[in-house]
Design an enzyme around this catalytic site. Structure first.
Site, PDB file in Angstrom:
ATOM      1  N   GLY A 238       0.840  -1.190   0.000  1.00  0.00           N
ATOM      2  CA  GLY A 238       0.000   0.000   0.000  1.00  0.00           C
ATOM      3  C   GLY A 238       0.873   1.237   0.000  1.00  0.00           C
ATOM      4  O   GLY A 238       2.036   1.186  -0.415  1.00  0.00           O
ATOM      5  N   GLU A 258       5.611  -3.315   0.874  1.00  0.00           N
ATOM      6  CA  GLU A 258       5.658  -3.033  -0.574  1.00  0.00           C
ATOM      7  C   GLU A 258       4.923  -1.717  -0.768  1.00  0.00           C
ATOM      8  O   GLU A 258       3.692  -1.677  -0.738  1.00  0.00           O
ATOM      9  CB  GLU A 258       4.953  -4.152  -1.362  1.00  0.00           C
ATOM     10  CG  GLU A 258       5.500  -5.548  -1.113  1.00  0.00           C
ATOM     11  CD  GLU A 258       6.847  -5.791  -1.764  1.00  0.00           C
ATOM     12  OE1 GLU A 258       7.229  -5.016  -2.659  1.00  0.00           O
ATOM     13  OE2 GLU A 258       7.543  -6.724  -1.351  1.00  0.00           O
ATOM     14  N   LEU A 259       5.680  -0.613  -0.948  1.00  0.00           N
ATOM     15  CA  LEU A 259       5.068   0.716  -0.830  1.00  0.00           C
ATOM     16  C   LEU A 259       5.060   1.477  -2.150  1.00  0.00           C
ATOM     17  O   LEU A 259       5.157   0.889  -3.220  1.00  0.00           O
ATOM     18  CB  LEU A 259       5.795   1.488   0.273  1.00  0.00           C
ATOM     19  CG  LEU A 259       5.942   0.729   1.607  1.00  0.00           C
ATOM     20  CD1 LEU A 259       6.754   1.527   2.615  1.00  0.00           C
ATOM     21  CD2 LEU A 259       4.575   0.368   2.183  1.00  0.00           C
ATOM     22  N   CYS A 292       1.973   0.374  -8.908  1.00  0.00           N
ATOM     23  CA  CYS A 292       3.146   0.840  -8.166  1.00  0.00           C
ATOM     24  C   CYS A 292       4.347   0.975  -9.089  1.00  0.00           C
ATOM     25  O   CYS A 292       5.200   1.829  -8.860  1.00  0.00           O
ATOM     26  CB  CYS A 292       3.439  -0.101  -7.008  1.00  0.00           C
ATOM     27  SG  CYS A 292       3.509  -1.807  -7.535  1.00  0.00           S
ATOM     28  N   GLU A 386       4.479  10.225  -5.460  1.00  0.00           N
ATOM     29  CA  GLU A 386       3.791   9.232  -6.280  1.00  0.00           C
ATOM     30  C   GLU A 386       2.499   9.829  -6.835  1.00  0.00           C
ATOM     31  O   GLU A 386       1.694  10.375  -6.081  1.00  0.00           O
ATOM     32  CB  GLU A 386       3.454   8.013  -5.421  1.00  0.00           C
ATOM     33  CG  GLU A 386       2.738   6.944  -6.213  1.00  0.00           C
ATOM     34  CD  GLU A 386       2.521   5.684  -5.396  1.00  0.00           C
ATOM     35  OE1 GLU A 386       1.978   5.787  -4.272  1.00  0.00           O
ATOM     36  OE2 GLU A 386       2.874   4.603  -5.890  1.00  0.00           O
TER      37      GLU A 386
HETATM   38  P1  NAP Z   1      -3.449   2.411   1.166  1.00  0.00           P
HETATM   39  O1  NAP Z   1      -4.404   3.505   1.307  1.00  0.00           O
HETATM   40  O2  NAP Z   1      -2.139   2.496   1.863  1.00  0.00           O
HETATM   41  O3  NAP Z   1      -4.227   1.093   1.634  1.00  0.00           O
HETATM   42  C1  NAP Z   1      -3.672  -0.196   1.545  1.00  0.00           C
HETATM   43  C2  NAP Z   1      -4.330  -1.099   2.566  1.00  0.00           C
HETATM   44  O4  NAP Z   1      -3.989  -0.655   3.875  1.00  0.00           O
HETATM   45  C3  NAP Z   1      -5.849  -1.096   2.502  1.00  0.00           C
HETATM   46  O5  NAP Z   1      -6.318  -2.398   2.773  1.00  0.00           O
HETATM   47  C4  NAP Z   1      -6.219  -0.147   3.630  1.00  0.00           C
HETATM   48  O6  NAP Z   1      -7.519  -0.353   4.125  1.00  0.00           O
HETATM   49  C5  NAP Z   1      -5.179  -0.519   4.659  1.00  0.00           C
HETATM   50  N1  NAP Z   1      -4.953   0.473   5.705  1.00  0.00           N
HETATM   51  C6  NAP Z   1      -5.335   1.778   5.742  1.00  0.00           C
HETATM   52  N2  NAP Z   1      -4.924   2.335   6.920  1.00  0.00           N
HETATM   53  C7  NAP Z   1      -4.278   1.362   7.613  1.00  0.00           C
HETATM   54  C8  NAP Z   1      -3.615   1.307   8.882  1.00  0.00           C
HETATM   55  N3  NAP Z   1      -3.535   2.361   9.684  1.00  0.00           N
HETATM   56  N4  NAP Z   1      -3.062   0.146   9.270  1.00  0.00           N
HETATM   57  C9  NAP Z   1      -3.115  -0.934   8.478  1.00  0.00           C
HETATM   58  N5  NAP Z   1      -3.732  -0.956   7.273  1.00  0.00           N
HETATM   59  C10 NAP Z   1      -4.290   0.188   6.843  1.00  0.00           C
HETATM   60  O7  NAP Z   1      -3.101   2.117  -0.359  1.00  0.00           O
HETATM   61  P2  NAP Z   1      -4.101   2.029  -1.604  1.00  0.00           P
HETATM   62  O8  NAP Z   1      -4.578   3.395  -1.929  1.00  0.00           O
HETATM   63  O9  NAP Z   1      -5.090   0.922  -1.403  1.00  0.00           O
HETATM   64  O10 NAP Z   1      -3.084   1.510  -2.731  1.00  0.00           O
HETATM   65  C11 NAP Z   1      -2.254   2.361  -3.437  1.00  0.00           C
HETATM   66  C12 NAP Z   1      -0.842   2.342  -2.867  1.00  0.00           C
HETATM   67  O11 NAP Z   1      -0.337   1.006  -2.862  1.00  0.00           O
HETATM   68  C13 NAP Z   1       0.121   3.128  -3.725  1.00  0.00           C
HETATM   69  O12 NAP Z   1       0.953   3.884  -2.902  1.00  0.00           O
HETATM   70  C14 NAP Z   1       0.920   2.048  -4.447  1.00  0.00           C
HETATM   71  O13 NAP Z   1       2.204   2.411  -4.877  1.00  0.00           O
HETATM   72  C15 NAP Z   1       0.973   1.000  -3.409  1.00  0.00           C
HETATM   73  N6  NAP Z   1       1.283  -0.291  -4.019  1.00  0.00           N
HETATM   74  C16 NAP Z   1       2.550  -0.793  -3.878  1.00  0.00           C
HETATM   75  C17 NAP Z   1       2.896  -1.995  -4.493  1.00  0.00           C
HETATM   76  C18 NAP Z   1       4.288  -2.561  -4.374  1.00  0.00           C
HETATM   77  O14 NAP Z   1       4.475  -3.733  -4.696  1.00  0.00           O
HETATM   78  N7  NAP Z   1       5.272  -1.795  -3.935  1.00  0.00           N
HETATM   79  C19 NAP Z   1       1.936  -2.682  -5.232  1.00  0.00           C
HETATM   80  C20 NAP Z   1       0.657  -2.124  -5.355  1.00  0.00           C
HETATM   81  C21 NAP Z   1       0.338  -0.937  -4.731  1.00  0.00           C
HETATM   82  P3  NAP Z   1      -8.748   0.576   3.608  1.00  0.00           P
HETATM   83  O15 NAP Z   1      -8.853   0.307   2.157  1.00  0.00           O
HETATM   84  O16 NAP Z   1      -9.875   0.083   4.408  1.00  0.00           O
HETATM   85  O17 NAP Z   1      -8.343   1.997   3.909  1.00  0.00           O
END
Ligand code: NAP
Length: 483
Positions: A238, A258-259, A292, A386
């Protein structure tokens, strides 16, 4: 059944092998990012549900670690066959809740079976190593030492919205293959695909308690799961912000993060311009740029800039926005209108600060027209932060050293691509670009499910890719037999 042929799905929580209502009884609609239609409904878990899932996982982990690897593999291979048989259905669910075109969703869904099979294989390869203890001064030949790999116990997997099948399976399948119990918290925007995958894993024979799925708000559930001492490993994909919060609250646990990223592609003299332009026109806009490893930055040598842009622009203008289920759509909406606003504002700000918009950038509800922005200073937010949207920021450089400096000039380091250059420059790029993967002859947007995959710097730490994930979801125990 919805108008577009996808099934409307309704799920409870999966806890201890049972599908059950959330402790608080709350439920939430899952909506299409394309038209806002309700495409499903899920339970909203509370901390009490998180506690129940972890208690079930403790029981499940005890059963599963004693289950022979060949039996675990057989269950995962059965799940793989079910995933293959249901690929079309999974794809429709992905498109309905994520908004990506059905063709892209089908590509994602079809990798599910392959990831499960790879995991089944790797989970049966937990080799240890013999230790030459007699090489230790003072130790004779009366001792035998070796290492054993064993499951970590309970893995908490937290996944984002952008690849609702792929990124769930890259955690759940290796964790199960290695003999762990898993509590999965999928993204709130895309829980239905995760639940459909859990359903088929249970049908394939994963025992009660070994897999739980909690849907609900990441903030409250995430904190409860991540901080719990029963959990031995947290595997998170995430944003960097949430990753930092997890790192602070996890305590003494194994962590994979994985950010985010702002991935560069270098276009150097000697590049096959048509090939580079075609690859960037795909790599910057697949999944509406919500990848990502999306091509966020193009760092182009001044000598080839004009040719490259001439080849790129018609390809970007040919990307067709529309209903994810309609024939011919090659880009869908972003995950929400708010995200589309954020992305369009980011592009507009770069232009206000002196960059040149060559195409796209306009917003219509959740859609952002695919954009190319030239003359972007590497220090600008459009390069540094990003974007996670359908735009490529072009920065012009005068030599190879400047290209490497620009590539490395952000806090991130997930992946990079290089077109052209001499052999010596290619070798230097491999060695000098600070990224978890470097692709010569392609953009960063490429992944094989078996390869080690993960970022450097603010892009995180730890590697996924099935063999690496199995390695990270097991621990080595050293055994010494004293004769
Ligand atoms: P996000 O907002 O960080 O959410 C990811 C997950 O974390 C969701 O299931 C979210 O739940 C949960 N979450 C939110 N707050 C949390 C907390 N305090 N503690 C634990 N979990 C929590 O990311 P996103 O918008 O879904 O995805 C986009 C991001 O993912 C981008 O930054 C992208 O680069 C990254 N990404 C990285 C990779 C890699 O391999 N490096 C691959 C894919 C995506 P909710 O949905 O309920 O808020």
């Amino acid at each position: 059944m919805l108008e577009n042929g996808a099934q409307r799905r309704e799920y409870e929580l999966l806890i201890g092998g049972e599908w059950r209502a959330a402790a608080g009884g709350a439920r939430q609609a899952v909506r299409s990012p394309f038209d806002g239609a309700t495409v499903g409904e899920v339970a909203v878990a509370t901390r009490a549900d998180a506690d129940a899932a972890l208690a079930a996982a403790e029981r499940g982990a005890a059963v599963w670690r004693r289950t022979p690897a060949h039996e675990r593999a057989a269950i995962l291979n059965r799940a793989a066959d079910l995933a293959d048989a249901r690929a079309a259905d999974l794809a429709a669910t992905i498109s309905a809740e994520n908004g990506k075109p059905l063709g892209e969703a089908l590509g994602e869904a079809r990798r599910s079976g392959a990831i499960l099979r790879l995991s089944a294989h790797e989970g049966a390869q937990l080799y240890g190593q013999g230790l030459p203890l007699d090489a230790n001064p003072g130790t004779g030949q009366d001792k035998v030492g070796f290492t054993l790999r064993q499951p970590v116990g309970i893995v908490v997997a937290i996944t984002p919205f952008n690849y609702p099948a792929l990124l769930v399976l890259h955690k759940v399948a290796p964790a199960l293959a290695a003999g762990n119990a898993v509590v999965l918290k999928p993204a709130s925007a895309t829980p239905l695909t995760a639940l459909a995958l859990a359903d088929l894993l249970v049908e394939a024979g994963v025992p009660d308690g070994v897999l739980s799925v909690l849907t609900g708000p990441g903030g409250a559930l995430g904190d409860a799961l991540v901080a719990d001492p029963r959990v031995r490993k947290v595997s998170f994909t995430g944003s960097t912000g949430v990753g930092e919060r997890i790192a602070r609250s996890a305590g003494v646990k194994k962590l994979s993060l994985e950010l985010g990223a702002s991935s560069p592609t270098l276009i150097l003299p000697g590049a096959d311009i048509e090939r580079a332009a075609a690859a960037v026109a795909a790599g910057g806009y697949v999944n509406a740029g919500q990848v990502c490893i999306s091509v966020q930055r193009v760092i182009v040598h001044r000598d080839v800039e004009a040719d490259f842009l001439d080849a790129l622009l018609p390809r970007v203008r040919a990307i067709r926005a529309g209903d994810p289920f309609a024939e011919g759509t090659t880009i869908g909406p972003l995950i929400s209108e708010r995200e589309a606003e954020r992305v369009a504002d980011g592009i507009a700000q770069a232009v206000a600060d002196g960059a040149t918009l060559l195409t796209g950038g306009a917003r219509d509800r959740g859609f952002v027209e695919p954009a190319v922005v030239a003359g972007v200073d590497t220090r600008h937010a459009l390069a540094q932060e990003e974007l996670f949207g359908p735009a490529v920021a072009v920065t012009t450089v005068d030599d190879f050293d400047a290209a490497i400096a620009a590539a490395n000039g952000t806090p991130y380091g997930l992946a990079a691509g290089v077109f052209g250059g001499t052999l010596t420059e290619g070798v230097r790029a491999i060695r000098e670009i600070d990224a978890g993967s470097v692709h010569l002859g392609w953009t960063p947007l490429w992944r094989a499910d078996l390869m080690p995959y993960g970022g450097l710097k603010a892009s995180g730490h730890g590697k996924e890719g099935v063999r690496s994930a199995v390695e990270e979801m097991t621990e080595a125990k050293t055994v010494v037999m004293h004769g």
